[in-house]
Enzyme design. Structure first.
Site, PDB file in Angstrom:
ATOM      1  N   HIS A   1     -11.155 -44.694 -18.978  1.00  0.00           N
ATOM      2  CA  HIS A   1     -11.709 -44.408 -17.661  1.00  0.00           C
ATOM      3  C   HIS A   1     -10.756 -44.983 -16.610  1.00  0.00           C
ATOM      4  O   HIS A   1     -10.059 -45.950 -16.859  1.00  0.00           O
ATOM      5  CB  HIS A   1     -13.091 -45.065 -17.566  1.00  0.00           C
ATOM      6  CG  HIS A   1     -13.888 -44.695 -16.359  1.00  0.00           C
ATOM      7  ND1 HIS A   1     -13.670 -45.266 -15.131  1.00  0.00           N
ATOM      8  CD2 HIS A   1     -14.934 -43.833 -16.202  1.00  0.00           C
ATOM      9  CE1 HIS A   1     -14.538 -44.768 -14.257  1.00  0.00           C
ATOM     10  NE2 HIS A   1     -15.311 -43.902 -14.875  1.00  0.00           N
TER      11      HIS A   1
ATOM     12  N   ASP B   1     -13.921 -52.366 -22.478  1.00  0.00           N
ATOM     13  CA  ASP B   1     -14.801 -51.616 -21.593  1.00  0.00           C
ATOM     14  C   ASP B   1     -15.985 -51.145 -22.437  1.00  0.00           C
ATOM     15  O   ASP B   1     -15.853 -50.249 -23.262  1.00  0.00           O
ATOM     16  CB  ASP B   1     -14.037 -50.432 -21.003  1.00  0.00           C
ATOM     17  CG  ASP B   1     -14.931 -49.433 -20.263  1.00  0.00           C
ATOM     18  OD1 ASP B   1     -16.157 -49.639 -20.194  1.00  0.00           O
ATOM     19  OD2 ASP B   1     -14.385 -48.437 -19.753  1.00  0.00           O
TER      20      ASP B   1
ATOM     21  N   GLN C   1     -19.917 -47.452 -22.291  1.00  0.00           N
ATOM     22  CA  GLN C   1     -20.516 -46.377 -23.075  1.00  0.00           C
ATOM     23  C   GLN C   1     -21.008 -46.839 -24.446  1.00  0.00           C
ATOM     24  O   GLN C   1     -21.523 -46.028 -25.214  1.00  0.00           O
ATOM     25  CB  GLN C   1     -19.500 -45.247 -23.266  1.00  0.00           C
ATOM     26  CG  GLN C   1     -19.017 -44.607 -21.983  1.00  0.00           C
ATOM     27  CD  GLN C   1     -20.107 -43.855 -21.253  1.00  0.00           C
ATOM     28  OE1 GLN C   1     -21.098 -43.427 -21.847  1.00  0.00           O
ATOM     29  NE2 GLN C   1     -19.934 -43.671 -19.948  1.00  0.00           N
TER      30      GLN C   1
ATOM     31  N   LYS D   1     -26.116 -47.673 -16.735  1.00  0.00           N
ATOM     32  CA  LYS D   1     -26.000 -46.776 -17.888  1.00  0.00           C
ATOM     33  C   LYS D   1     -26.940 -47.180 -19.023  1.00  0.00           C
ATOM     34  O   LYS D   1     -27.009 -46.493 -20.041  1.00  0.00           O
ATOM     35  CB  LYS D   1     -24.554 -46.736 -18.382  1.00  0.00           C
ATOM     36  CG  LYS D   1     -23.560 -46.168 -17.378  1.00  0.00           C
ATOM     37  CD  LYS D   1     -22.150 -46.126 -17.947  1.00  0.00           C
ATOM     38  CE  LYS D   1     -21.112 -45.799 -16.884  1.00  0.00           C
ATOM     39  NZ  LYS D   1     -21.218 -44.420 -16.372  1.00  0.00           N
TER      40      LYS D   1
ATOM     41  N   CYS E   1     -13.405 -39.039 -14.509  1.00  0.00           N
ATOM     42  CA  CYS E   1     -12.613 -40.247 -14.221  1.00  0.00           C
ATOM     43  C   CYS E   1     -11.682 -40.579 -15.383  1.00  0.00           C
ATOM     44  O   CYS E   1     -11.506 -41.743 -15.750  1.00  0.00           O
ATOM     45  CB  CYS E   1     -13.525 -41.434 -13.905  1.00  0.00           C
ATOM     46  SG  CYS E   1     -14.455 -41.254 -12.378  1.00  0.00           S
TER      47      CYS E   1
END
Length: 411
Positions: A122, A199, A202, A225, A365
């Site tokens: 991202h 990261d 997700q 999220k 993104c």
């Protein structure tokens, strides 16, 4: 097995019509919807406990402080951090990654050093490292991927060198629907005395994450999220590393004492949390953790896998559809990215919206990955545990209908 029809009752936003069709929300990789339990926690704070935290001795301030720090403990337990000192409240994944690159990165990267990322990242896990490389005259290196889109551990071992100081990688891709081998990548960079930054935007909402088992040095994720409020998130960092880091924002709360010409910093975790924080965001995120844990992260991951096993093969049988990421449902998360020959993804998403189905279209993104895939944009359907098999059927049926419309000019 999760009863998604029952769970769906907790999400009031899902019971509405869009373009005279019942809403099917398949944009969960962008943001998740919020259950009543989270909405109630937010409302309760504003109606009963609204006050600034850590500074007041009156009842409301003490209650607000207690609830906020209880939420921090919930997040510590949720990701199995060793201490709440390692759990920093942020505005989201982007803030956490920027804090690490700006503070920790500036302290460890020197001219000629190497920083590793991947083509699937991202933008929030690309641009901060680009800027760090420019500031320090370091080299930004992209690790190779397998044919399915995973980071290739074997080939990466040949790329990562003694000059490598930081490896920053997504745990799960917001485009390819893959889950990267974080523990193995951590071992590679640690062998070179480097550090891994993850990261987790997700991954944390969809699977059980244990930052100690992964041996992540830093791990960032967003509240919105995972059923929580926007503007909330967490940066996990190993205590020794956070103690060695300098803050990147300055003001109230993060100080110990302010002298005329210099200041000293508060202890962890407040050292990094300058100013009045998003108090209700933290409390709402704690309520989201309560909700997720009541269902069970293993159960959530298993249910989403069942959805993927159901919908991905159906999608793959439609002529003219290109699916990105693993073809095997067993290797695929609930993020399914695709294109329909001859139809721009934005037109495809607009047509879905006319059917009451919310999907994403664009570069997500991830322009670096779009170039890697040799496409300008893609469409993306991302499932969560409140999506039903009926939602999946409507998605497939609508896609077939849309395809016929663009082929024959009617719908």
């Amino acid at each position: 097995m999760i009863d998604a029809d029952k769970i769906k009752q907790d999400f009031p936003i899902l019971f509405q019509s869009v373009n005279d069709e019942p809403l099917i929300y398949l944009d969960n990789a962008a943001t998740s919807q919020k259950p009543r339990q989270v909405l109630d926690a937010i409302q309760h704070y504003y109606e009963h406990d609204n006050a600034n935290i850590h500074r007041g001795v009156h009842t409301l301030a003490e209650r607000a402080t207690t609830h906020y720090e209880e939420a921090r403990e919930k997040l510590r337990r949720f990701i199995n951090a060793a201490s709440t000192k390692e759990v920093l409240f942020t505005r989201g994944t982007t803030t956490g990654l920027n804090w690490v690159s700006r503070s920790f990165g500036d302290s460890v990267i020197e001219e000629g050093d190497e920083i590793y990322i991947t083509p699937m990242e991202h933008h929030s896990n690309v641009v901060p490292w680009q800027q760090l490389a420019k500031r320090k005259n370091a080299k930004l290196v992209y690790l190779p991927l397998t044919a399915d889109g995973f980071v290739d551990v074997q080939k990466s071992a040949e790329v990562i060198s003694a000059k490598g100081k930081i490896l920053s990688v997504c745990h799960a891709s917001n485009v390819l629907g893959i889950t990267n081998p974080i523990k193995e990548l951590a071992e590679l960079i640690h062998q070179q005395n480097g550090y891994i930054v993850v990261d987790g935007a997700q991954s944390v909402p969809h699977m059980k994450v244990d930052v100690q088992a992964l041996d992540a040095d830093f791990y960032a994720f967003s509240g919105h999220k995972m059923l929580g409020p926007t503007g909330s998130g967490i940066l996990y960092g190993k205590e020794a590393l956070l103690n060695a880091m300098e803050p990147v924002e300055f003001g109230g709360e993060m100080i110990d004492f302010v002298y005329d010409y210099e200041s000293t910093w508060n202890v962890l975790p407040w050292k990094f949390e300058a100013g009045t924080p998003n108090i209700v965001g933290g409390i709402g995120l704690g309520a989201a953790v309560d909700y997720l844990e009541a269902i069970g992260m293993d159960e959530i991951e298993a249910y989403e896998k069942e959805l993927v096993r159901y919908v991905l093969p159906k999608l793959q049988t439609i002529e003219g559809i290109s699916v990105y990421g693993p073809a095997d449902p067993e290797l695929h998360t609930g993020v399914i990215t695709f294109n329909l020959d001859g139809v721009h993804p934005h037109d495809l998403a607009t047509a879905f919206d006319m059917e009451g189905i919310a999907v994403r279209a664009g570069h997500h993104c991830a322009q670096t990955l779009m170039r890697y895939l040799d496409v300008h944009a893609t469409a993306r359907a991302s499932f969560y545990f409140y999506n039903t098999f009926e939602d999946a059927d409507r998605f497939i049926d609508s896609l077939k209908k849309i395809k016929e419309f663009f082929k024959d000019g009617f719908i």
